[in-house]
Design a protein around this motif. Structure first.
Motif, PDB file in Angstrom:
ATOM      1  N   GLU A 250       0.869  -1.194   0.064  1.00 47.51           N
ATOM      2  CA  GLU A 250      -0.025   0.073  -0.130  1.00 47.51           C
ATOM      3  C   GLU A 250       0.847   1.219  -0.001  1.00 47.51           C
ATOM      4  O   GLU A 250       0.545   2.345  -0.784  1.00 47.51           O
ATOM      5  N   LEU A 251       1.929   1.157   0.842  1.00 46.68           N
ATOM      6  CA  LEU A 251       2.904   2.340   0.793  1.00 46.68           C
ATOM      7  C   LEU A 251       3.640   2.672  -0.590  1.00 46.68           C
ATOM      8  O   LEU A 251       3.598   3.834  -1.080  1.00 46.68           O
ATOM      9  N   VAL A 252       3.974   1.801  -1.104  1.00 41.25           N
ATOM     10  CA  VAL A 252       4.654   1.693  -2.459  1.00 41.25           C
ATOM     11  C   VAL A 252       3.701   2.383  -3.619  1.00 41.25           C
ATOM     12  O   VAL A 252       3.902   3.169  -4.373  1.00 41.25           O
ATOM     13  N   LEU A 253       2.344   1.701  -3.596  1.00 39.77           N
ATOM     14  CA  LEU A 253       1.591   2.162  -4.575  1.00 39.77           C
ATOM     15  C   LEU A 253       1.140   3.541  -4.345  1.00 39.77           C
ATOM     16  O   LEU A 253       0.810   4.085  -5.048  1.00 39.77           O
ATOM     17  N   ALA A 254       0.913   3.935  -2.874  1.00 41.01           N
ATOM     18  CA  ALA A 254       0.301   5.327  -2.686  1.00 41.01           C
ATOM     19  C   ALA A 254       1.347   6.323  -3.037  1.00 41.01           C
ATOM     20  O   ALA A 254       1.301   7.380  -3.560  1.00 41.01           O
TER      21      ALA A 254
END
Ligand SMILES: [Zn+2]
Length: 295
Positions: A250-254
Protein backbone atom coordinates in the motif's frame (compact mmCIF):
# COMPACT_ATOMS: atom_id res chain seq x y z
CA UNK A 1 -9.13 -5.98 -14.32
CA UNK A 2 -6.87 -7.98 -16.66
CA UNK A 3 -3.65 -9.53 -15.30
CA UNK A 4 -1.20 -11.92 -16.97
CA UNK A 5 0.20 -15.33 -16.09
CA UNK A 6 2.57 -17.87 -17.64
CA UNK A 7 1.64 -20.55 -15.07
CA UNK A 8 0.49 -23.04 -17.73
CA UNK A 9 4.10 -23.42 -18.94
CA UNK A 10 5.08 -25.42 -15.91
CA UNK A 11 8.55 -26.97 -15.91
CA UNK A 12 9.23 -30.34 -14.31
CA UNK A 13 11.71 -30.20 -11.45
CA UNK A 14 13.39 -32.99 -9.50
CA UNK A 15 11.67 -33.83 -6.17
CA UNK A 16 12.81 -31.55 -3.35
CA UNK A 17 13.93 -28.76 -5.72
CA UNK A 18 13.79 -25.38 -3.97
CA UNK A 19 12.14 -23.42 -6.79
CA UNK A 20 8.44 -23.01 -5.87
CA UNK A 21 7.00 -23.79 -9.29
CA UNK A 22 3.57 -24.58 -7.80
CA UNK A 23 2.98 -21.05 -6.50
CA UNK A 24 2.14 -19.65 -9.94
CA UNK A 25 -0.72 -22.09 -10.59
CA UNK A 26 -2.01 -21.80 -7.02
CA UNK A 27 -2.08 -18.02 -7.39
CA UNK A 28 -4.10 -18.20 -10.60
CA UNK A 29 -6.62 -20.47 -8.84
CA UNK A 30 -6.89 -18.10 -5.90
CA UNK A 31 -7.44 -14.91 -7.94
CA UNK A 32 -9.57 -16.11 -10.83
CA UNK A 33 -12.75 -14.77 -9.17
CA UNK A 34 -11.17 -11.36 -8.59
CA UNK A 35 -9.56 -10.61 -11.96
CA UNK A 36 -9.42 -11.95 -15.47
CA UNK A 37 -6.17 -13.85 -15.95
CA UNK A 38 -4.82 -13.71 -19.51
CA UNK A 39 -2.05 -15.90 -20.93
CA UNK A 40 1.27 -14.11 -21.37
CA UNK A 41 2.61 -14.21 -24.93
CA UNK A 42 6.28 -15.09 -25.55
CA UNK A 43 8.35 -12.03 -26.47
CA UNK A 44 10.34 -12.20 -29.72
CA UNK A 45 14.08 -12.90 -29.38
CA UNK A 46 14.82 -9.47 -30.90
CA UNK A 47 13.19 -7.82 -27.88
CA UNK A 48 15.39 -9.84 -25.53
CA UNK A 49 18.41 -8.74 -27.59
CA UNK A 50 17.63 -5.10 -26.74
CA UNK A 51 19.06 -5.90 -23.30
CA UNK A 52 20.87 -9.26 -23.33
CA UNK A 53 24.11 -10.19 -25.05
CA UNK A 54 23.59 -12.15 -28.28
CA UNK A 55 26.01 -14.90 -27.23
CA UNK A 56 24.04 -15.54 -24.01
CA UNK A 57 20.74 -15.62 -25.91
CA UNK A 58 22.25 -18.05 -28.42
CA UNK A 59 23.38 -20.43 -25.66
CA UNK A 60 19.93 -20.25 -24.04
CA UNK A 61 18.08 -20.73 -27.33
CA UNK A 62 20.17 -23.72 -28.42
CA UNK A 63 20.49 -25.38 -25.02
CA UNK A 64 24.23 -24.75 -24.91
CA UNK A 65 24.48 -23.21 -21.46
CA UNK A 66 27.51 -24.61 -19.64
CA UNK A 67 27.09 -26.81 -16.56
CA UNK A 68 28.39 -23.88 -14.51
CA UNK A 69 25.80 -21.53 -16.02
CA UNK A 70 22.98 -23.99 -15.37
CA UNK A 71 24.14 -24.43 -11.79
CA UNK A 72 24.16 -20.64 -11.34
CA UNK A 73 20.67 -20.44 -12.83
CA UNK A 74 19.48 -23.17 -10.46
CA UNK A 75 17.08 -24.62 -13.04
CA UNK A 76 17.71 -27.38 -15.59
CA UNK A 77 17.64 -26.20 -19.21
CA UNK A 78 14.71 -27.35 -21.37
CA UNK A 79 12.78 -25.95 -24.31
CA UNK A 80 9.86 -25.46 -21.94
CA UNK A 81 12.05 -23.43 -19.55
CA UNK A 82 12.96 -21.08 -22.41
CA UNK A 83 9.35 -20.78 -23.59
CA UNK A 84 8.26 -20.08 -20.03
CA UNK A 85 10.98 -17.43 -19.63
CA UNK A 86 9.92 -15.64 -22.83
CA UNK A 87 6.29 -15.67 -21.65
CA UNK A 88 7.25 -14.37 -18.22
CA UNK A 89 8.77 -11.31 -19.94
CA UNK A 90 5.70 -11.08 -22.19
CA UNK A 91 3.46 -10.78 -19.12
CA UNK A 92 5.44 -7.79 -17.87
CA UNK A 93 5.32 -6.14 -21.31
CA UNK A 94 1.53 -6.64 -21.44
CA UNK A 95 1.09 -5.34 -17.88
CA UNK A 96 3.18 -2.27 -18.77
CA UNK A 97 0.88 -1.46 -21.68
CA UNK A 98 -2.09 -1.61 -19.32
CA UNK A 99 -0.22 0.59 -16.83
CA UNK A 100 0.53 3.19 -19.48
CA UNK A 101 -3.08 3.36 -20.64
CA UNK A 102 -4.94 2.87 -17.35
CA UNK A 103 -2.40 3.70 -14.62
CA UNK A 104 -1.54 0.29 -13.20
CA UNK A 105 -0.89 -3.26 -14.45
CA UNK A 106 0.20 -6.55 -12.94
CA UNK A 107 2.00 -9.67 -14.11
CA UNK A 108 1.47 -12.78 -11.95
CA UNK A 109 5.09 -13.61 -12.76
CA UNK A 110 8.24 -11.70 -13.70
CA UNK A 111 10.54 -9.80 -11.39
CA UNK A 112 13.51 -11.85 -12.62
CA UNK A 113 16.03 -9.33 -11.37
CA UNK A 114 19.13 -11.56 -11.15
CA UNK A 115 19.35 -11.83 -14.96
CA UNK A 116 21.95 -9.41 -16.35
CA UNK A 117 23.19 -8.40 -19.78
CA UNK A 118 25.51 -11.40 -20.09
CA UNK A 119 24.38 -13.76 -17.32
CA UNK A 120 21.29 -15.76 -16.28
CA UNK A 121 21.32 -16.79 -12.64
CA UNK A 122 19.34 -17.15 -9.41
CA UNK A 123 16.25 -18.68 -11.13
CA UNK A 124 16.24 -15.70 -13.56
CA UNK A 125 16.63 -16.40 -17.28
CA UNK A 126 15.79 -12.97 -18.77
CA UNK A 127 15.37 -9.59 -17.07
CA UNK A 128 11.68 -8.83 -17.69
CA UNK A 129 11.78 -5.29 -16.31
CA UNK A 130 14.81 -4.21 -18.34
CA UNK A 131 13.45 -5.79 -21.54
CA UNK A 132 10.06 -4.18 -21.02
CA UNK A 133 11.59 -0.74 -20.49
CA UNK A 134 13.79 -1.15 -23.58
CA UNK A 135 10.76 -2.11 -25.65
CA UNK A 136 8.67 0.82 -24.35
CA UNK A 137 11.51 3.13 -25.33
CA UNK A 138 11.71 1.68 -28.85
CA UNK A 139 7.97 2.26 -29.22
CA UNK A 140 8.30 5.81 -27.86
CA UNK A 141 5.90 5.07 -24.99
CA UNK A 142 8.22 5.84 -22.07
CA UNK A 143 11.78 6.93 -21.43
CA UNK A 144 12.46 7.60 -17.74
CA UNK A 145 11.84 4.74 -15.32
CA UNK A 146 11.93 3.99 -11.60
CA UNK A 147 12.46 0.45 -10.31
CA UNK A 148 11.35 -0.23 -6.73
CA UNK A 149 12.74 -3.68 -5.93
CA UNK A 150 11.31 -5.02 -2.65
CA UNK A 151 12.34 -8.62 -3.24
CA UNK A 152 14.48 -9.67 -0.26
CA UNK A 153 17.46 -10.35 -2.57
CA UNK A 154 19.46 -7.54 -4.14
CA UNK A 155 18.56 -6.78 -7.77
CA UNK A 156 22.04 -7.29 -9.22
CA UNK A 157 21.00 -8.01 -12.82
CA UNK A 158 18.74 -4.97 -13.00
CA UNK A 159 21.52 -2.88 -11.44
CA UNK A 160 24.02 -4.07 -14.05
CA UNK A 161 21.70 -3.18 -16.94
CA UNK A 162 19.98 -0.03 -15.63
CA UNK A 163 22.42 1.28 -13.00
CA UNK A 164 24.54 3.23 -15.50
CA UNK A 165 21.41 4.40 -17.38
CA UNK A 166 20.82 8.13 -16.67
CA UNK A 167 17.11 7.73 -17.45
CA UNK A 168 16.52 4.91 -14.95
CA UNK A 169 16.70 4.92 -11.15
CA UNK A 170 17.05 1.56 -9.42
CA UNK A 171 16.16 1.15 -5.74
CA UNK A 172 16.68 -2.20 -4.00
CA UNK A 173 15.73 -3.05 -0.39
CA UNK A 174 17.11 -6.40 0.70
CA UNK A 175 18.61 -8.50 3.44
CA UNK A 176 22.26 -7.54 3.91
CA UNK A 177 23.37 -11.17 4.29
CA UNK A 178 21.32 -12.63 1.43
CA UNK A 179 22.20 -13.81 -2.07
CA UNK A 180 23.76 -12.42 -4.28
CA UNK A 181 26.98 -12.28 -2.29
CA UNK A 182 28.83 -10.26 -4.92
CA UNK A 183 26.73 -7.18 -5.53
CA UNK A 184 26.45 -4.89 -8.51
CA UNK A 185 25.38 -1.54 -7.04
CA UNK A 186 21.92 -0.09 -7.71
CA UNK A 187 21.40 3.67 -7.71
CA UNK A 188 20.20 3.19 -4.12
CA UNK A 189 20.74 -0.02 -2.12
CA UNK A 190 19.37 -0.56 1.37
CA UNK A 191 21.10 -3.45 3.14
CA UNK A 192 18.78 -4.41 5.99
CA UNK A 193 20.03 -6.39 8.99
CA UNK A 194 18.74 -9.95 9.48
CA UNK A 195 15.54 -9.96 11.54
CA UNK A 196 14.36 -6.50 10.42
CA UNK A 197 10.63 -6.27 11.23
CA UNK A 198 7.64 -4.34 9.88
CA UNK A 199 8.18 -0.94 11.53
CA UNK A 200 11.87 -0.52 10.70
CA UNK A 201 11.32 -1.84 7.19
CA UNK A 202 8.44 0.50 6.42
CA UNK A 203 10.32 3.51 7.78
CA UNK A 204 13.41 2.67 5.68
CA UNK A 205 11.26 2.10 2.60
CA UNK A 206 9.47 5.42 3.03
CA UNK A 207 12.79 7.28 3.33
CA UNK A 208 14.25 5.45 0.33
CA UNK A 209 11.19 6.32 -1.76
CA UNK A 210 11.73 10.01 -0.91
CA UNK A 211 15.21 9.82 -2.38
CA UNK A 212 14.13 7.76 -5.40
CA UNK A 213 11.21 10.05 -6.24
CA UNK A 214 13.52 13.08 -6.00
CA UNK A 215 15.31 11.63 -9.03
CA UNK A 216 12.08 11.92 -11.07
CA UNK A 217 9.94 12.71 -12.92
CA UNK A 218 9.36 9.20 -14.30
CA UNK A 219 7.21 7.99 -17.20
CA UNK A 220 6.81 4.50 -15.72
CA UNK A 221 7.58 2.65 -12.48
CA UNK A 222 8.19 -1.05 -11.85
CA UNK A 223 7.41 -2.52 -8.41
CA UNK A 224 8.93 -5.93 -7.60
CA UNK A 225 6.59 -7.07 -4.83
CA UNK A 226 8.66 -10.04 -3.63
CA UNK A 227 6.97 -12.22 -1.00
CA UNK A 228 10.32 -13.32 0.40
CA UNK A 229 10.82 -10.62 3.09
CA UNK A 230 8.18 -12.64 5.02
CA UNK A 231 9.31 -13.92 8.43
CA UNK A 232 8.71 -17.57 7.49
CA UNK A 233 10.54 -17.48 4.15
CA UNK A 234 13.31 -20.05 3.70
CA UNK A 235 15.64 -17.72 1.78
CA UNK A 236 14.72 -14.41 3.38
CA UNK A 237 16.33 -13.58 6.75
CA UNK A 238 13.97 -10.60 7.29
CA UNK A 239 10.97 -10.74 9.64
CA UNK A 240 8.05 -8.98 8.00
CA UNK A 241 4.56 -10.23 8.83
CA UNK A 242 1.80 -10.72 6.28
CA UNK A 243 0.00 -7.52 7.44
CA UNK A 244 3.38 -5.73 7.26
CA UNK A 245 3.85 -6.84 3.66
CA UNK A 246 0.36 -5.58 2.83
CA UNK A 247 1.31 -2.20 4.32
CA UNK A 248 4.48 -2.28 2.21
CA UNK A 249 2.43 -2.75 -0.97
CA UNK A 250 0.00 0.00 0.00
CA UNK A 251 2.86 2.36 0.83
CA UNK A 252 4.66 1.77 -2.47
CA UNK A 253 1.48 2.11 -4.55
CA UNK A 254 0.46 5.27 -2.68
CA UNK A 255 3.88 6.86 -3.13
CA UNK A 256 3.92 5.94 -6.86
CA UNK A 257 0.45 7.40 -7.46
CA UNK A 258 0.50 9.49 -10.64
CA UNK A 259 3.19 7.32 -12.26
CA UNK A 260 2.01 4.41 -14.45
CA UNK A 261 3.02 1.41 -12.33
CA UNK A 262 3.82 -2.16 -13.36
CA UNK A 263 3.66 -4.67 -10.50
CA UNK A 264 5.54 -7.98 -10.83
CA UNK A 265 5.79 -10.98 -8.50
CA UNK A 266 9.51 -11.72 -7.99
CA UNK A 267 10.48 -14.25 -5.26
CA UNK A 268 8.74 -16.13 -2.46
CA UNK A 269 10.06 -19.32 -0.85
CA UNK A 270 7.75 -20.13 2.05
CA UNK A 271 8.01 -23.82 3.12
CA UNK A 272 4.29 -24.06 2.31
CA UNK A 273 3.80 -22.22 -1.01
CA UNK A 274 0.28 -21.27 0.09
CA UNK A 275 1.85 -18.72 2.45
CA UNK A 276 3.69 -17.11 -0.47
CA UNK A 277 0.42 -17.11 -2.42
CA UNK A 278 -1.41 -15.39 0.49
CA UNK A 279 1.12 -12.55 0.20
CA UNK A 280 0.79 -12.40 -3.59
CA UNK A 281 -3.04 -12.29 -3.31
CA UNK A 282 -2.75 -9.38 -0.86
CA UNK A 283 -0.53 -7.57 -3.37
CA UNK A 284 -3.15 -8.10 -6.06
CA UNK A 285 -5.85 -6.74 -3.71
CA UNK A 286 -3.77 -3.59 -3.20
CA UNK A 287 -3.36 -3.28 -6.96
CA UNK A 288 -7.15 -3.63 -7.42
CA UNK A 289 -7.76 -0.92 -4.81
CA UNK A 290 -5.28 1.37 -6.58
CA UNK A 291 -6.96 0.63 -9.95
CA UNK A 292 -10.39 1.48 -8.48
CA UNK A 293 -9.06 4.78 -7.14
CA UNK A 294 -7.83 5.62 -10.65
CA UNK A 295 -11.08 4.88 -12.46
ZN1 LIG B 1 14.17 -13.03 -3.88
Amino acid sequence: MDVWSHARWRIELPPGHKFPISKYGLLVERVSGLVSVLESEPVPWEWLALVHEEALLERIRLGQMSIREQRGLGLPWSELLVERGRRSVGGTVAASRRALSLGIGMNLGGGTHHAGRDFARGYCLFNDVAVTLARLRVEGLAQRALVVDCDVHQGDGTAQILGPDPDAFTLSLHGARNYPFQRIPSDLDLDLPSGTGDDEYLAELDRALDEALDAGPFDVAFFLAGADPWEGDRLGRLSLTKPGLRLRDELVLARLRGIPTVVVLAGGYAPDPRDTVDINVATLESVLAAARALS
